[in-house]
Design an enzyme around this catalytic site. Structure first.
Site, PDB file in Angstrom:
ATOM      1  CG  HIS B 213      78.739 -95.412 -60.627  1.00 35.12           C
ATOM      2  ND1 HIS B 213      79.841 -95.068 -59.903  1.00 35.12           N
ATOM      3  CD2 HIS B 213      77.783 -94.514 -60.282  1.00 35.12           C
ATOM      4  CE1 HIS B 213      79.572 -94.021 -59.136  1.00 35.12           C
ATOM      5  NE2 HIS B 213      78.315 -93.677 -59.350  1.00 35.12           N
ATOM      6  CB  SER B 217      75.595 -89.036 -65.050  1.00 31.17           C
ATOM      7  OG  SER B 217      76.001 -89.501 -63.791  1.00 31.17           O
ATOM      8  CE  LYS B 241      76.195 -78.245 -59.817  1.00 36.54           C
ATOM      9  NZ  LYS B 241      76.084 -78.494 -61.256  1.00 36.54           N
ATOM     10  CG  ASP B 242      76.261 -84.220 -55.222  1.00 39.40           C
ATOM     11  OD1 ASP B 242      75.624 -83.516 -56.033  1.00 39.40           O
ATOM     12  OD2 ASP B 242      76.562 -85.401 -55.442  1.00 39.40           O
ATOM     13  CD  GLU B 285      51.098 -87.458 -44.426  1.00 36.39           C
ATOM     14  OE1 GLU B 285      50.120 -86.721 -44.222  1.00 36.39           O
ATOM     15  OE2 GLU B 285      52.225 -87.226 -43.961  1.00 36.39           O
TER      16      GLU B 285
END
Lengths: 184, 665
Positions: B213, B217, B241-242, B285
């Site tokens: 922030h 972005s 949208k998220d 893994e």
């Protein structure tokens, strides 16, 4: 930036209605889903299947002589099994139930008069009352006495004096044979 | 921030004392976000959601887990069998770890493609690498907790990495273990750290978002926002949208949880840890595989630098080199969109990582060793040679003047990439080299497919076979008699089955321990007092416990079915079988200690079904599958409901998103 947000608002009344509908519908469905999703988490804290399966205890009462008591474990709690003497039974029977904090007759509490089965947890705040061993204080009414906050129980396990609100509870039990009690 | 005003007096009262409302307004609502972010920018918030799911499920699992070597494995199985919805919590958590890494790997590659590590976002990038490292440590320690074979040997191998360091190495390893091998102290501290580290990750995520922030972005064009016309407020545009992305992702995640919950796991981890026997092919893994391949790529000793140390140093460097990335790549252009050469090398690097992952999941033999070495060399060359060189010789395309073009819809692509990676994660189905194809029953197993359930009649017949035949040698310690009520036996039948066996009672008043008949709440009583007695009675070979057999072998149901029917009376030419062993086509090494017990009419079925060999094998495999996955029926029917619900919710969120965005596009 405020301008941006403003510009992004739908221009028509129709669009606004559609948007409101979608917003409320999505919020409602999402809220229901979140609520349902929480249930498995909460329910996982309830007793598990193996814990529930251990909910009966068999007690062999053949060796308990009159006047004696034994303490057995049922669901992690002490259960008192007392082989009562005739005078204890008589004491319990002659009480005027109207005087009791939780009125119950002795016959309501014991399936066979000589055998008293109780959950040995004081109804005040969960301590284990004294009175199972011969040398224990039995309180003013000859039953049990809770040392934590001074509750007195009589020979039927009923609260007679002190802060506890109710009688010592009787667990579900049955005599599977003459010498065996199944608790639970 | 100071212009925050509310009509609510309580809000203003709090705001004057603790400015939380203006902070939320500033960083979650107004936060100016580039208007052109594509769906690759969803993965950061998805990872945050995943972290919350992991902490929540982990917390409730921890309430039922015991971190002692003698209890850990059984406590996990108790979660699976007895704790209400325990299977759901565990499968959410175990698959959630894989999902978390899928999301974070996509997030990292997105950063690499669009140059999100470049000035002024270096510290944002560093914190991201720290989160990745903390995730790797957390994931590793979490995998140890179920205390299966892979848990134990994974812990042994990874802690032994530190023994490569000269002089101090062995001391470090002893310190990590708290003993002379991976044992109870190790398990205890891993549990403590596995509980702690996620909260460290939360702290790092807060820093990550704070740094984000501060510098704002990045975006697909890689150019800075030049004014209000380039940005839109985070809410409602990116919140919806998220959320829509979360809906899509949850459907992908739940598909694994409800229908392929052990897809990312290893069958060997359903075998309790045994410090005396290493499984033939141990793999970490899937999310560690590329680094595992780098670890194994070094085979030549150098003076002062033995191969083992080279591998360990290279593995750590492979991650740490990311810290130097902002300076190794000195091109001023961020997005690969405008870097024609870098874009090609980005994809080469991506493929290189995928190949390393593939190699890491296979046994180190043959051509794969060379492939692993080449890809390791290329991995480092990408950072140390190609990137510095590219930034000097490449001629970037002209950058647009400002953020202009609308976003590309990439939802389908997102799902495809997800599935691609998941398929890739399938990796090491420990190949039984040289084994014939497994036999398949004429009719498919009833529980297969999206809606398949265990066949009740076959389950009851299977119990009869187990009870009459298998149980003479094999134990089934994780299943209780009371569980038989779930396959259709009445309470009295269950009581009768239990009462056939005796178990030690509580000590009586004289302290003597007598036996009492078993009760429905008891676990199925094993045929022998202990493993030594069981082995001694069976020619020295311990008949394995059958509780988890169908999950503890690759393609378990088919393996067991084939094994039942895979005996030959005489060993074929060239396959000498030792005295006391029997030839079986499907047993690894072909020499099995168990004789061919299944034959036609070995039992007389209570329901009158003809007991052919195939029928008996089908029924026992069905019963064993129920024993291993008693939750299967409930899991699938819940899965259908969850998917229908998520489809509805996601469709609504998609429609709302379109409505909110329609004037922006």
């Amino acid at each position: 930036m405020a301008d941006q947000a403003h510009n992004a608002q739908p221009s028509s009344v129709d669009g606004q209605t559609r948007r409101d509908f979608l917003l409320y519908a999505t919020s409602a469905v999402g809220a229901v889903g979140t609520g349902l999703a929480l249930w498995p988490f909460v329910h996982s804290m309830n007793p598990a299947a193996d814990t529930l399966a251990l909910s009966t205890t068999d007690v062999d009462i053949s060796a308990i002589k009159p006047g004696q008591s034994v303490t057995v474990v049922w669901r992690g709690k002490p259960v008192f099994v007392r082989h009562r003497l005739p005078e204890e039974i008589a004491d319990a029977a002659k009480v005027n139930t109207a005087d009791l904090r939780e009125p119950e007759t002795d016959t309501q509490r014991a399936k066979k008069p000589e055998w008293l089965v109780l959950i040995g947890v004081c109804t005040h705040l969960g301590c284990v009352p004294l009175g199972q061993k011969p040398a224990d204080p039995k309180g003013e009414f000859g039953g049990w006495f809770c040392p934590c906050h001074g509750s007195h129980y009589d020979t039927s396990g009923r609260i007679r004096k002190g802060p506890a609100p109710s009688n010592l509870p009787v667990p579900p039990y049955q005599f599977t044979t003459d010498t065996t009690v199944r608790i639970g | 921030m100071s212009d925050f005003k509310s009509n609510n007096k309580v809000v203003n009262w709090i705001e004057e004392r603790l400015p939380v409302f203006s902070m939320m307004q500033h960083s979650a609502i107004e936060y100016p976000t580039p208007r052109n972010l594509n769906y690759w920018w969803n993965f950061g918030s998805l990872a945050a959601v995943m972290l919350i799911i992991m902490i929540l499920t982990g917390l409730f699992l921890a309430m039922n887990y015991s971190s002692h070597t003698s209890l850990a494995f059984d406590s996990v199985e108790r979660i699976m069998r007895d704790v209400n919805y325990g299977w759901l919590l565990r499968y959410l958590h175990a698959n959630g770890a894989s999902m978390f890494f899928i999301l974070v790997y996509i997030h990292i590659f997105r950063g690499l493609y669009y140059g999100s590590y470049k000035s002024p976002r270096e510290i944002l990038w560093f914190i991201g690498i720290a989160i990745f490292l903390a995730m790797m440590a957390t994931g590793f320690m979490g995998y140890v907790l179920p205390w299966g074979q892979m848990s134990f040997w994974g812990a042994t191998v990874i802690t032994n990495l530190f023994s490569a360091f000269p002089v101090v190495g062995d001391y470090i390893v002893t310190l990590l273990w708290g003993g002379f091998s991976v044992d109870n102290p190790t398990l205890n501290r891993f549990f403590a750290l596995h509980f702690l580290l996620p909260f460290v990750i939360v702290g790092l995520v807060v820093l990550h978002v704070w740094a984000l922030h501060t510098v704002k972005s990045n975006n697909p064009l890689g150019i800075d926002m030049k004014g209000p016309q380039d940005s839109i407020p985070f809410h409602p545009f990116y919140t919806i949208k998220d959320l829509y992305g979360i809906g899509l992702f949850l459907m992908f995640y739940m598909a694994f949880v409800f229908w392929a919950p052990n897809f990312f796991g290893e069958p060997d981890n359903y075998i309790p840890a045994n410090p005396m026997v290493t499984p033939p092919h141990i793999v970490p893994e899937w999310y560690y595989l590329p680094f595992y391949a780098i670890l194994r790529a070094f085979t030549f000793d150098l003076p002062l630098l033995p191969a083992k140390l080279q591998g360990v140093l290279a593995m750590f460097s492979a991650i740490l080199i990311l810290f130097a990335l902002p300076w190794l790549d000195s091109s001023k252009v961020r997005s690969a969109k405008f870097r024609p050469l870098y874009r090609q090398f980005f994809w080469l690097f991506f493929v290189d990582c995928m190949v390393l992952g593939y190699v890491g999941g296979k046994p180190a033999e043959g051509v794969l060793i060379k492939v692993g070495q080449f890809c390791t060399a290329y991995y480092f060359a990408h950072f140390l040679l190609i990137l510095p060189l590219l930034s000097r010789i490449e001629k970037p395309k002209p950058l647009p003047a400002s953020i202009a073009q609308p976003v590309v819809k990439a939802a389908a692509l997102l799902a495809m990439i997800g599935f691609g990676i998941a398929g890739f994660g399938g990796q090491a189905q420990a190949s039984s080299a040289g084994m014939p194809e497994f036999k398949k029953p004429a009719a498919a197993f009833s529980w297969e497919g999206m809606f398949g359930k265990h066949d009740q009649a076959a389950l009851k017949r299977g119990w009869q076979v187990f009870h009459d035949v298998c149980a003479n040698c094999h134990s089934m310690k994780l299943v209780a008699y009371r569980n038989l009520a779930d396959i259709g036996f009445t309470a009295d039948e269950v009581k009768a089955f239990a009462a056939e066996k005796e178990v030690p009672d509580e000590p009586n008043d004289e302290g003597v321990v007598n036996n009492r008949p078993a009760r429905p709440s008891d676990r199925i009583v094993p045929p022998f007092a202990n493993d030594k007695a069981a082995a001694a009675a069976n020619g020295g070979a311990l008949p394995p416990d059958l509780s988890l057999m169908n999950k503890a072998r690759p393609s378990g149901p088919y393996y067991v079915y084939s094994l039942m029917l895979g005996y030959e009376d005489a060993a074929p030419e060239g396959h000498p079988i030792p005295e006391g062993k029997f030839f079986n086509h499907y047993f690894p090494g072909n020499a099995i200690s168990m004789p061919a017990v299944i034959s036609d009419d070995i039992v007389a079925y209570a329901d009158g079904t003809k007991a052919t060999k195939e029928q008996v094998a089908y029924d026992i495999v069905t019963f064993l599958n129920w024993a291993a996955e008693p939750e299967l029926d409930a899991r699938k029917s819940m899965g259908v409901k969850v998917m229908v619900f998520l489809a509805l919710l996601t469709a609504l969120m998609y429609a709302l998103k379109r409505q909110i965005w329609k004037d922006v596009h």
